[in-house]
Design an enzyme around this catalytic site. Structure first.
Site, PDB file in Angstrom:
ATOM      1  N   GLY A 513       0.823  -1.205   0.000  1.00  7.18           N
ATOM      2  CA  GLY A 513       0.000   0.000   0.000  1.00  7.18           C
ATOM      3  C   GLY A 513       0.856   1.253   0.000  1.00  7.18           C
ATOM      4  O   GLY A 513       2.066   1.227  -0.243  1.00  7.18           O
ATOM      5  N   SER A 517       3.889  -2.408   3.445  1.00  5.70           N
ATOM      6  CA  SER A 517       3.512  -3.673   2.833  1.00  5.70           C
ATOM      7  C   SER A 517       3.066  -4.651   3.908  1.00  5.70           C
ATOM      8  O   SER A 517       3.324  -4.455   5.097  1.00  5.70           O
ATOM      9  CB  SER A 517       4.688  -4.256   2.047  1.00  5.70           C
ATOM     10  N   VAL A 518       2.390  -5.722   3.461  1.00  3.94           N
ATOM     11  CA  VAL A 518       1.993  -6.827   4.342  1.00  3.94           C
ATOM     12  C   VAL A 518       2.714  -8.073   3.846  1.00  3.94           C
ATOM     13  O   VAL A 518       2.641  -8.398   2.659  1.00  3.94           O
ATOM     14  CB  VAL A 518       0.469  -7.042   4.336  1.00  3.94           C
ATOM     15  N   ASP A 641     -12.659   3.949   7.684  1.00  4.07           N
ATOM     16  CA  ASP A 641     -12.179   3.365   6.424  1.00  4.07           C
ATOM     17  C   ASP A 641     -12.803   1.992   6.214  1.00  4.07           C
ATOM     18  O   ASP A 641     -12.144   1.068   5.743  1.00  4.07           O
ATOM     19  CB  ASP A 641     -10.653   3.267   6.444  1.00  4.07           C
ATOM     20  N   ASP A 659      -7.652  -3.173   9.410  1.00  3.16           N
ATOM     21  CA  ASP A 659      -7.065  -1.926   8.910  1.00  3.16           C
ATOM     22  C   ASP A 659      -7.622  -0.709   9.641  1.00  3.16           C
ATOM     23  O   ASP A 659      -8.547  -0.041   9.177  1.00  3.16           O
ATOM     24  CB  ASP A 659      -7.266  -1.780   7.402  1.00  3.16           C
TER      25      ASP A 659
END
Length: 883
Positions: A513, A517-518, A641, A659
């Protein structure tokens, strides 16, 4: 002759059959002529709009009970509901119906009957399917090096033609529409991106599968290394390659180790992923490991895998066979074999002997000594010994002749004298050489080793250490929260969930993103087991304490969450960076097997292998999210969100809200006002949040309504055709997301209630849970259905020029009313609901230009367009589906 069309048609049939009876050409070009049997009706050519119904008919005369088979492109069609209609004696009619014609239904159709082993066929007819474009070549995944140009290809066909293709790469439109087929030249990318193409014709728009541009990286270590077919001196080694790094593997390296040495290395071309390793010793322990290479480089080695070769017969015979003979017994002894000579587990020693040239019975002994009574009887006998394992016995030793000691002494005395002389000479020579070395070399012993001074003018010292020392420093200290420069309150909250970095092993990237990152990872826990987790890693180029603090605030929120529908925090770790003042924070979360909900919904509809999601499943998804959001609201948390992309699916298909990067805790009052400028999800944000930057639990309810719409639309993007910059004006006119296809009215009513312009008129999450549980209880098991089409076609028969109409809107009266509303709010709602009915349509899907038809309320379409600006009419009227 004058006749009606029906009589003329019948006359033509009679005339043609008269020709058949006279041996002339057959009515059917597909079957041989048969007297008395004829098709009086053949199927007619049809042009059908995709999704509409179609029916073909044929009639045959001359058979009492015919079996009429329908054929398509040479294949027989099987139907369980085929019906026959009797027109008159020996005259039958049948039909083939299709409720919803799709592209695969296009082709050539005809009827056949069997008569005495012959097939008689009707005239053929063609079905042409008009609809949204059909992809004949969808974009495929690409693997490339950073900044290297590559091509993307997409091709779609109608009918109707022409078909235009528009490309989207990384969420952005690339160029203008091009005729199909289309090749897009991409100058290069530096990170993985998604892409797809849209194909448009006069009937609508289709979206291709979503492809991925992968950046080639090093492969992962091979897995499941196994040793098969272990033989005496060779084995067959097989393994499963790990992730190839988006680049084909070309070679694999096999390392082998033996007892004390590192043995040779082999490089093998792959596939196949196997290797026969020879030259091994029997009954020996070995270890092997494998690494594989792609065009980027080599993977890590797999873990060592040990194995043992099987036993074999001994390699050599026992040595130094001697005897001691007395009158009472004969004693034999010999040296034991070394382990590498024995090549197995010793079972026994076998002795064979003969006397006077006659073989005697063999003897077995466990030890390397044999004692045989009655020594005199073995005089002049010859003995040999062999070692035996479970496999068999090895070679025999040299034969030994048994004789009395006096005889042996006389025969060997002379030989012993010469041996003594030779040994004396050898010892004298060695002493002389040793004295010479000592004279020319001065030896000085020290506390730590030996130092020698060789002859010559120059003085030099060589030093041999007597002991070695390890001067390696301690491992670098673990990073602490104190090194981040964050506030004390945040440090206190996170102190008990801080996990040392050494316990984490990062794997491949799951997603990326704007801020990081993931990655997949493995976490060692106290009982030495390993847990698979997901790790959110902040971008390495972020060096500000404030950015790091913002990332850790999300973890601090999650620390206190304990609910099955809210993702829970496992811990926080800090990655120490060389030559950097601040470490990178890593937030450790549970690994979610099925990824995010948005991708899962898209794959159910647009993936390589689409699958059906029942309405019960979709409602359960909504219920899971509502329960998670109700829990967050009870904790005074505003998510801000909420969307399908921020909801995760675990292995049990349970949805967890995730998130919390934009979440805020309300400490006083019931709202939060956004003070700083940040990137926000415009299409999911409530009207008042867009206008005044005010966020409440009611604004989360608005986002939940959009998320429910995403679920029912199977991952479609909200407000297709409406730009982010146009959303506020779109909503302020009273426009809302249209009811998705296959969405029940009662579900859409709940969704629609979440979008009231008056926040207090929206339902609470508790009320939403009650409503969804009621719908869930009313659902019966859903029958199997075909996968949803990614189109929005509602016209019954577009060939007749009728304007397609959308789903019938439920009659709610004036929507969004609630108790306690102010009068000015009610007036606004009346205006907004009227505006909502004045303009309709989904700009993403194209059916055709409006043709002046009349809608349900009897108003002319042309009148309904009066409120639209002229420039919009001219540019977008072809994009209006339902007005």
């Amino acid at each position: 002759m004058f006749c009606s069309p029906q009589l003329c048609c019948l006359w033509n049939v009679v005339t043609i059959n008269a020709f058949l009876d006279q041996g002339m050409s057959s009515l059917s070009v597909y079957g041989p002529p048969s007297p008395g049997i004829r098709f009086t009706k053949s199927p007619a050519n049809l042009t059908v709009t995709q999704g509409n119904s179609a029916r073909l008919g044929c009639a045959v005369e001359g058979l009492s009970e015919p079996e009429i088979a329908w054929m398509k492109d040479g294949e027989k069609l099987y139907s369980t509901d085929q019906m026959y209609i009797t027109l008159e004696a020996q005259h039958w009619e049948t039909f083939h119906s299709m409720k919803s014609v799709q592209q695969q239904d296009a082709g050539k159709y005809w009827c056949e009957v069997e008569f005495h082993g012959m097939s008689i066929s009707s005239e053929p007819a063609w079905i042409t399917v008009e609809g949204v474009p059909h992809f004949v070549l969808e974009p495929q995944d690409v693997a490339t090096f950073p900044a290297l140009p590559f091509n993307l290809t997409c091709a779609a066909v109608g009918p109707p033609e022409p078909v235009e293709v528009l490309w989207w790469v990384g969420g952005q439109q690339k160029g203008n529409a091009q005729p199909s087929p289309s090749v897009l030249r991409v100058s290069g990318v530096n990170e993985s991106v998604k892409f797809y193409c849209e194909a448009k014709n006069a009937r609508g728009l289709s979206v291709s599968r979503t492809g991925t541009v992968h950046i080639k990286v090093l492969p992962e270590a091979p897995q499941d290394v196994q040793v098969l077919q272990v033989l005496e001196s060779n084995i067959t080694l097989v393994w499963v390659p790990g992730f190839n790094g988006h680049s084909d593997l070309n070679t694999c390296t096999i390392q082998k180790s033996g007892r004390k040495v590192q043995l040779p290395v082999w490089r093998e071309m792959v596939p196949p992923y196997q290797k026969v390793i020879g030259g091994l010793d029997c009954y020996s322990n070995y270890s092997v490991r494998v690494q594989c290479d792609n065009e980027v480089g080599s993977s890590p080695f797999s873990p060592w895998v040990g194995f043992q070769t099987p036993e074999s017969v001994p390699l050599v015979a026992p040595k130094n066979l001697t005897f001691d003979l007395t009158e009472q017994q004969l004693s034999l002894s010999w040296a034991t074999l070394k382990e590498e000579e024995l090549r197995g587990r010793l079972q026994a020693y076998k002795i064979q002997w003969d006397q006077g040239g006659v073989s005697q019975d063999e003897l077995l002994f466990k030890e390397n000594v044999a004692r045989l009574s009655g020594g005199g009887r073995f005089f002049n006998a010859t003995f040999q010994v062999s070692a035996c394992t479970v496999v068999g016995c090895g070679p025999w030793s040299q034969p030994v002749l048994v004789m009395p000691a006096s005889v042996l002494h006389r025969s060997t005395q002379r030989g012993h004298m010469w041996v003594g002389l030779l040994l004396g000479l050898l010892v004298a020579t060695m002493l002389g050489l040793l004295l010479t070395v000592l004279v020319h070399r001065r030896n000085k012993e020290t506390q730590f080793g030996s130092a020698f001074k060789p002859p010559g003018d120059e003085s030099s010292v060589s030093f041999t250490a007597a002991r070695s020392f390890n001067r390696q420093g301690q491992d670098p200290t673990e990073s602490t929260l104190d090194s981040l420069g964050i506030n004390d309150d945040l440090k206190t909250k996170l102190q008990d969930v801080l996990i040392p970095e050494r316990l984490l092993t990062l794997g491949h990237m799951l997603g990326k993103g704007e801020f990081g990152s993931v990655r997949e990872a493995f976490l060692k826990i106290e009982d030495s087991s390993v847990q698979k987790v997901a790790v959110k890693v902040l971008k390495t180029d972020i060096t500000s304490s404030s950015d790091i603090e913002q990332c850790l605030k999300e973890a601090a929120y999650m620390k206190d969450f304990h609910h099955p529908n809210v993702i829970q925090l496992i811990g926080v770790s800090l990655h120490r960076r060389p030559q950097q003042r601040l470490p990178i924070p890593m937030v450790i979360l549970p690994f979610m097997k099925h990824g995010d909900l948005h991708t899962f919904l898209l794959m159910s509809r647009l993936g390589d292998e689409p699958f059906m999601l029942s309405l019960q499943t979709l409602v359960q998804f909504m219920l899971d999210i509502a329960q998670g959001m109700e829990y967050l609201s009870s904790k005074n948390i505003i998510h801000r969100d909420l969307a399908a992309r921020n909801c995760m699916l675990n292995e049990n298909m349970t949805v967890c809200v995730a998130d919390f990067g934009l979440s805020k805790k309300i400490y006083s009052g019931d709202y939060y006002r956004q003070g700083s400028v940040s990137k926000l999800p415009v299409k999911w944000i409530a009207l008042e949040s867009l206008a005044d930057n005010v966020y409440t639990t009611q604004s989360d309810v608005w986002s939940f309504g959009v998320t429910m719409w995403e679920i029912m639309a199977r991952g479609q993007t909200p407000y297709p055709g409406v730009e982010n910059s146009e959303i506020y004006e779109y909503l302020i006119r009273g426009e809302r997301l249209k009811q998705p296809p296959d969405c029940r009215d009662d579900i859409y009513e709940i969704i629609h209630s979440c979008w009231s312009p008056v926040p207090k008129c929206r339902p609470t999450f508790q009320r939403l849970i009650e409503q969804l549980e009621g719908i869930q209880a009313s659902l019966s098991p859903a029958p199997n259905k075909e996968p949803l089409l990614y189109v929005n076609l509602n016209a019954e028969d577009s060939d007749q020029g009728a304007v397609a109409s959308g789903p019938e809107e439920p009659s709610w009266g004036v929507p969004w009313q609630c108790v306690g509303m102010e009068e000015d709010e009610k007036d606004w709602l009346m205006i907004a609901s009227g505006a909502a009915r004045a303009i309709g349509g989904d700009y993403r899907y194209i059916i055709g230009p409006p043709s002046g038809g009349i809608d349900e309320d009897g108003r002319q379409v042309s009148e309904m367009l009066e409120g639209i600006p002229e420039d919009v009419k001219e540019e977008d009227e072809d994009f209006i589906i339902n007005v």
